[in-house]
Structure formats: structure tokens, C-alpha cells
Design a protein around this motif. Structure first.
Motif, PDB file in Angstrom:
ATOM      1  N   THR A  71     -20.310   1.231  15.657  1.00 28.23           N
ATOM      2  CA  THR A  71     -19.858   1.556  17.393  1.00 28.23           C
ATOM      3  C   THR A  71     -20.861   0.993  18.430  1.00 28.23           C
ATOM      4  OG1 THR A  71     -19.382   2.966  18.586  1.00 28.23           O
ATOM      5  CG2 THR A  71     -17.437   2.605  16.532  1.00 28.23           C
ATOM      6  N   TRP A  72     -22.125   1.113  18.244  1.00 24.39           N
ATOM      7  CA  TRP A  72     -23.069   1.487  18.180  1.00 24.39           C
ATOM      8  C   TRP A  72     -24.062   1.032  17.948  1.00 24.39           C
ATOM      9  CZ3 TRP A  72     -24.290   2.250  23.786  1.00 24.39           C
ATOM     10  CH2 TRP A  72     -23.928   2.797  24.120  1.00 24.39           C
ATOM     11  N   GLY A  73     -24.183  -0.159  16.755  1.00 30.10           N
ATOM     12  CA  GLY A  73     -24.444  -0.122  15.670  1.00 30.10           C
ATOM     13  C   GLY A  73     -25.579   0.005  14.782  1.00 30.10           C
ATOM     14  N   ILE A  74     -25.248   0.809  14.468  1.00 31.00           N
ATOM     15  CA  ILE A  74     -25.983   2.666  13.460  1.00 31.00           C
ATOM     16  C   ILE A  74     -25.170   2.154  12.020  1.00 31.00           C
ATOM     17  CG2 ILE A  74     -27.193   4.125  13.437  1.00 31.00           C
ATOM     18  CD1 ILE A  74     -27.115   4.143  16.206  1.00 31.00           C
ATOM     19  N   THR A  75     -25.732   1.532  10.963  1.00 31.97           N
ATOM     20  CA  THR A  75     -25.025   2.252  10.154  1.00 31.97           C
ATOM     21  C   THR A  75     -25.401   3.329   9.391  1.00 31.97           C
ATOM     22  OG1 THR A  75     -27.115   0.838   8.567  1.00 31.97           O
ATOM     23  CG2 THR A  75     -25.610  -0.765  10.046  1.00 31.97           C
ATOM     24  N   GLU A  76     -24.569   3.638   7.934  1.00 33.12           N
ATOM     25  CA  GLU A  76     -24.652   4.767   7.513  1.00 33.12           C
ATOM     26  C   GLU A  76     -25.498   4.737   6.826  1.00 33.12           C
ATOM     27  OE1 GLU A  76     -22.461   7.627   4.479  1.00 33.12           O
ATOM     28  OE2 GLU A  76     -21.191   5.794   5.242  1.00 33.12           O
ATOM     29  N   ASP A  77     -26.371   3.405   6.249  1.00 34.01           N
ATOM     30  CA  ASP A  77     -27.693   3.559   5.477  1.00 34.01           C
ATOM     31  C   ASP A  77     -28.933   3.930   6.254  1.00 34.01           C
ATOM     32  OD1 ASP A  77     -26.156   2.821   3.134  1.00 34.01           O
ATOM     33  OD2 ASP A  77     -26.427   1.163   3.147  1.00 34.01           O
ATOM     34  N   GLU A  78     -28.905   3.043   7.248  1.00 31.51           N
ATOM     35  CA  GLU A  78     -29.661   3.382   8.353  1.00 31.51           C
ATOM     36  C   GLU A  78     -29.574   5.011   8.484  1.00 31.51           C
ATOM     37  OE1 GLU A  78     -31.479   2.432  12.824  1.00 31.51           O
ATOM     38  OE2 GLU A  78     -29.647   1.673  12.093  1.00 31.51           O
ATOM     39  N   LEU A  79     -29.124   5.698   8.805  1.00 32.12           N
ATOM     40  CA  LEU A  79     -28.727   6.783   8.325  1.00 32.12           C
ATOM     41  C   LEU A  79     -29.208   7.610   7.685  1.00 32.12           C
ATOM     42  CD1 LEU A  79     -25.185   7.573  10.291  1.00 32.12           C
ATOM     43  CD2 LEU A  79     -27.360   7.262  12.355  1.00 32.12           C
ATOM     44  N   ALA A  80     -29.196   7.328   6.564  1.00 33.67           N
ATOM     45  CA  ALA A  80     -29.422   8.194   5.970  1.00 33.67           C
ATOM     46  C   ALA A  80     -31.273   8.319   5.202  1.00 33.67           C
ATOM     47  CB  ALA A  80     -28.553   7.611   4.382  1.00 33.67           C
ATOM     48  N   ALA A  81     -31.207   7.176   5.803  1.00 27.48           N
ATOM     49  CA  ALA A  81     -32.612   7.076   5.745  1.00 27.48           C
ATOM     50  C   ALA A  81     -33.674   7.415   6.323  1.00 27.48           C
ATOM     51  CB  ALA A  81     -33.080   5.359   5.358  1.00 27.48           C
ATOM     52  N   LEU A  82     -33.150   7.769   7.894  1.00 26.12           N
ATOM     53  CA  LEU A  82     -33.609   8.511   8.750  1.00 26.12           C
ATOM     54  C   LEU A  82     -35.363   9.036   8.222  1.00 26.12           C
ATOM     55  CD1 LEU A  82     -31.461   8.461  11.758  1.00 26.12           C
ATOM     56  CD2 LEU A  82     -32.921   6.872  11.756  1.00 26.12           C
ATOM     57  N   PRO A  83     -36.310   8.831   9.443  1.00 27.02           N
ATOM     58  CA  PRO A  83     -37.309  10.052   9.377  1.00 27.02           C
ATOM     59  C   PRO A  83     -36.446  11.194  10.175  1.00 27.02           C
ATOM     60  CG  PRO A  83     -38.595   8.330  10.720  1.00 27.02           C
ATOM     61  CD  PRO A  83     -36.942   7.236   9.975  1.00 27.02           C
ATOM     62  N   GLU A  84     -37.223  12.554  10.284  1.00 27.97           N
ATOM     63  CA  GLU A  84     -37.043  12.848  11.353  1.00 27.97           C
ATOM     64  C   GLU A  84     -37.534  13.177  12.981  1.00 27.97           C
ATOM     65  OE1 GLU A  84     -34.989  17.155   9.988  1.00 27.97           O
ATOM     66  OE2 GLU A  84     -36.095  16.186   8.290  1.00 27.97           O
ATOM     67  N   ALA A  85     -37.268  13.377  13.705  1.00 29.35           N
ATOM     68  CA  ALA A  85     -38.745  12.969  15.062  1.00 29.35           C
ATOM     69  C   ALA A  85     -38.659  15.144  14.844  1.00 29.35           C
ATOM     70  CB  ALA A  85     -37.444  12.992  16.176  1.00 29.35           C
ATOM     71  N   ARG A  86     -39.736  14.977  15.568  1.00 35.25           N
ATOM     72  CA  ARG A  86     -40.323  16.307  15.607  1.00 35.25           C
ATOM     73  C   ARG A  86     -39.064  17.103  16.369  1.00 35.25           C
ATOM     74  NH1 ARG A  86     -45.412  13.001  15.722  1.00 35.25           N
ATOM     75  NH2 ARG A  86     -45.084  13.068  18.484  1.00 35.25           N
ATOM     76  N   ALA A  87     -39.059  16.760  17.704  1.00 35.19           N
ATOM     77  CA  ALA A  87     -37.399  17.456  18.650  1.00 35.19           C
ATOM     78  C   ALA A  87     -36.713  17.977  17.415  1.00 35.19           C
ATOM     79  CB  ALA A  87     -37.484  16.578  19.729  1.00 35.19           C
ATOM     80  N   THR A  88     -36.246  17.111  16.377  1.00 36.17           N
ATOM     81  CA  THR A  88     -35.219  17.515  15.500  1.00 36.17           C
ATOM     82  C   THR A  88     -35.548  18.366  14.528  1.00 36.17           C
ATOM     83  OG1 THR A  88     -34.609  15.449  16.054  1.00 36.17           O
ATOM     84  CG2 THR A  88     -33.860  16.842  14.021  1.00 36.17           C
ATOM     85  N   MET A  89     -36.504  18.564  14.327  1.00 34.33           N
ATOM     86  CA  MET A  89     -37.705  19.645  12.988  1.00 34.33           C
ATOM     87  C   MET A  89     -37.947  20.665  14.149  1.00 34.33           C
ATOM     88  SD  MET A  89     -39.976  17.042  10.754  1.00 34.33           S
ATOM     89  CE  MET A  89     -40.392  16.088  11.624  1.00 34.33           C
ATOM     90  N   ALA A  90     -38.036  20.900  15.095  1.00 32.64           N
ATOM     91  CA  ALA A  90     -37.980  22.194  15.797  1.00 32.64           C
ATOM     92  C   ALA A  90     -37.242  22.717  16.053  1.00 32.64           C
ATOM     93  CB  ALA A  90     -39.086  21.364  17.104  1.00 32.64           C
ATOM     94  N   TYR A  91     -36.159  21.731  16.307  1.00 38.20           N
ATOM     95  CA  TYR A  91     -34.574  23.464  17.143  1.00 38.20           C
ATOM     96  C   TYR A  91     -34.037  23.272  15.263  1.00 38.20           C
ATOM     97  CZ  TYR A  91     -30.279  24.611  18.802  1.00 38.20           C
ATOM     98  OH  TYR A  91     -29.065  25.589  19.532  1.00 38.20           O
ATOM     99  N   THR A  92     -33.914  22.633  14.504  1.00 39.09           N
ATOM    100  CA  THR A  92     -32.978  23.043  13.249  1.00 39.09           C
ATOM    101  C   THR A  92     -33.860  23.982  12.460  1.00 39.09           C
ATOM    102  OG1 THR A  92     -34.242  21.261  12.541  1.00 39.09           O
ATOM    103  CG2 THR A  92     -32.194  20.693  13.663  1.00 39.09           C
ATOM    104  N   ARG A  93     -35.204  23.764  12.724  1.00 35.84           N
ATOM    105  CA  ARG A  93     -36.346  24.770  11.780  1.00 35.84           C
ATOM    106  C   ARG A  93     -36.178  26.354  12.599  1.00 35.84           C
ATOM    107  NH1 ARG A  93     -35.690  19.831   9.742  1.00 35.84           N
ATOM    108  NH2 ARG A  93     -36.929  19.182   8.030  1.00 35.84           N
ATOM    109  N   TYR A  94     -35.937  25.639  14.070  1.00 32.55           N
ATOM    110  CA  TYR A  94     -36.060  27.557  13.939  1.00 32.55           C
ATOM    111  C   TYR A  94     -35.123  28.272  14.219  1.00 32.55           C
ATOM    112  CZ  TYR A  94     -36.801  30.477  18.254  1.00 32.55           C
ATOM    113  OH  TYR A  94     -36.485  32.331  18.751  1.00 32.55           O
TER     114      TYR A  94
END
Length: 241
Positions: free
Chosen positions: A106-129
Motif C-alpha cells: 500500500t506504500w508502493g514497496i513490492t515483495e521483490d524489493e523487500l527480498a533484495a534489501l540491504p540491511e541498514a547498520r541500525a537494523t544489524m546493530a539491534y537484531t544482532r545484539y
């Protein structure tokens, strides 16, 4: 005769509860709950691209959130905890990720786009923590590290509902559906159940362990603040070689 006295003084109560831990981290907790990203989202003034950036990275967070609940299954001490972890894992993989993908469209973001996303540093930092906390600690460590997400989003939705600047009308706030999702009875009940689970386990620990878990919660909350900031401003590009 002298008055009889109770030879057993009243129990002082647990050295830690979720309420005590979050109160000890009140500065970080308030900065997270009341972040500018949250305020602008409630007022309907958040730039659309900032929200899209958040949505994209939140999909990646959900992937690692599922991994964390898989780790919770492994860390379980009994069948009840195992079932709880498995139910949470299945909910994320079978339901929440599908709903998130649908919402992103609904915000114009496709599933293919999500599957190909690079992780932001903030995402990596919290999830790996979070994953590291669970790997080196026990199930309680993992839940405390995840608490800013599950319990925090419920508190954010409640806080927004109480603010005079919040616009709840979807015709005037494109983020009203996001607020409604986390203010829903279903999500609030899940957060309440998590808070109850935490308080039951925290009642079993001593002062030293309480200090350790408070610092764990503080760091996880700081990383959630960084996640909001990433959504609001993106990642600063370094010009260093």
C-alpha cells in the motif's frame, strides 16, 4: 503482656520487575517512546519516505525477530516455554510477515524489493545484539532484549492515543492504521502477556542479575532509538576513504 511481634518480617518483594527496570532506564525509555519519529507519525507530519525507509528495514527486523524466537525454542527449559516460543515463531512467519508485506504494497514497496534489501547498520546493530544476548545468556536475557520492541510498541501506541497532537482520522493521517494496529486489543494483550512472563521470571533473580538485565534492557532501548533515527534521517554517509 507485651504485644506479640511478627518474627518473620514481610517479604520485601522482587528485586526486579519490568516496571523497575524501565524506570531505572527512564531517560532512554522516554527518548524511545517519545522519539521525534513517533511524534511526527502521530501528528501525520512524518515524511512519507522516512516511513517507507522504516517499513523496509522493519521487514528485515521481522526476519531476525523470527530467528530470535527460534532461538527461544532452543533455549526453552520446559514444554510450556517451548510451545510459547514455537507459537511466537509461527505467528511471525505465517501471519505477521505476510501482513507486513501486504501493508508495504500500500506504500508502493513490492515483495521483490523487500527480498533484495540491504540491511541498514541500525537494523544489524539491534537484531544482532538481541541474538547475541540470547546466545550467550538464557531465555530471560533474550526476552529482556526483545522487550523494547514488543512492550515498547504497545506503550508507544498508548502514549500516542493520549497526546493532543495525535491525529486518529485516516483521512488526515496516513499513519493512523499503524497506530491502530499497535493500539489494538490483540497487540496490547500480547504485550501484557509478555510483561507478565517477564515479571514472573524476574521475581526469581537476585540484585546482581537485576543490574545485568537492566543494562541489557538499556542497551537494547538505545538501539531501538537508533532504529527510529535511521527511519527519520537515513544513514549518514561517511566520506572517509
Amino acid at each position: 503482656m507485651p504485644a506479640t511481634t511478627d518474627r518473620h518480617p514481610p517479604h520485601p518483594g522482587p528485586v526486579a520487575t519490568f516496571e523497575k527496570i524501565s524506570a531505572d532506564c527512564r531517560q532512554e525509555w522516554a527518548a524511545y517512546i517519545q522519539h521525534d519519529f513517533v511524534r511526527q507519525l502521530g501528528a501525520g507530519t512524518l515524511p512519507a519516505e522516512a516511513f517507507r525507509r522504516y517499513l523496509r528495514q522493519d521487514y528485515l527486523f521481522l526476519v531476525h525477530f523470527a530467528r530470535a524466537w527460534g532461538l527461544a525454542v532452543y533455549k526453552s527449559r520446559n514444554i510450556r516455554e517451548l510451545r510459547q516460543g514455537l507459537d511466537s515463531l509461527k505467528t511471525i512467519v505465517d501471519i505477521e510477515m505476510g501482513l507486513h508485506i501486504e501493508y508495504c504494497t500500500t506504500w508502493g514497496i513490492t515483495e521483490d524489493e523487500l527480498a533484495a534489501l540491504p540491511e541498514a547498520r541500525a537494523t544489524m546493530a539491534y537484531t544482532r545484539y538481541v541474538l547475541d544476548a540470547g546466545q550467550r545468556g538464557d531465555l530471560l536475557d533474550l526476552h529482556v532484549a526483545l522487550a523494547p520492541c514488543l512492550i515498547g510498541y504497545a506503550e508507544i501506541a498508548q502514549w500516542l492515543q493520549d497526546q493532543p497532537f495525535t491525529v486518529r482520522d485516516a483521512n488526515h493521517n496516513p499513519y493512523a492504521a499503524w497506530i491502530d494496529m499497535y493500539a489494538s486489543a490483540e497487540f496490547q494483550q500480547a504485550a501484557h502477556a509478555e510483561r507478565t512472563w517477564l515479571n514472573d521470571r524476574l521475581a526469581e533473580i537476585g540484585p546482581t542479575r537485576a543490574i545485568e538485565l537492566t543494562e541489557l534492557f538499556r542497551d537494547a532501548t538505545r538501539l531501538e532509538i537508533d532504529f527510529w533515527q535511521m527511519g527519520l534521517q537515513g544513514e549518514k554517509q561517511s566520506h572517509d576513504n
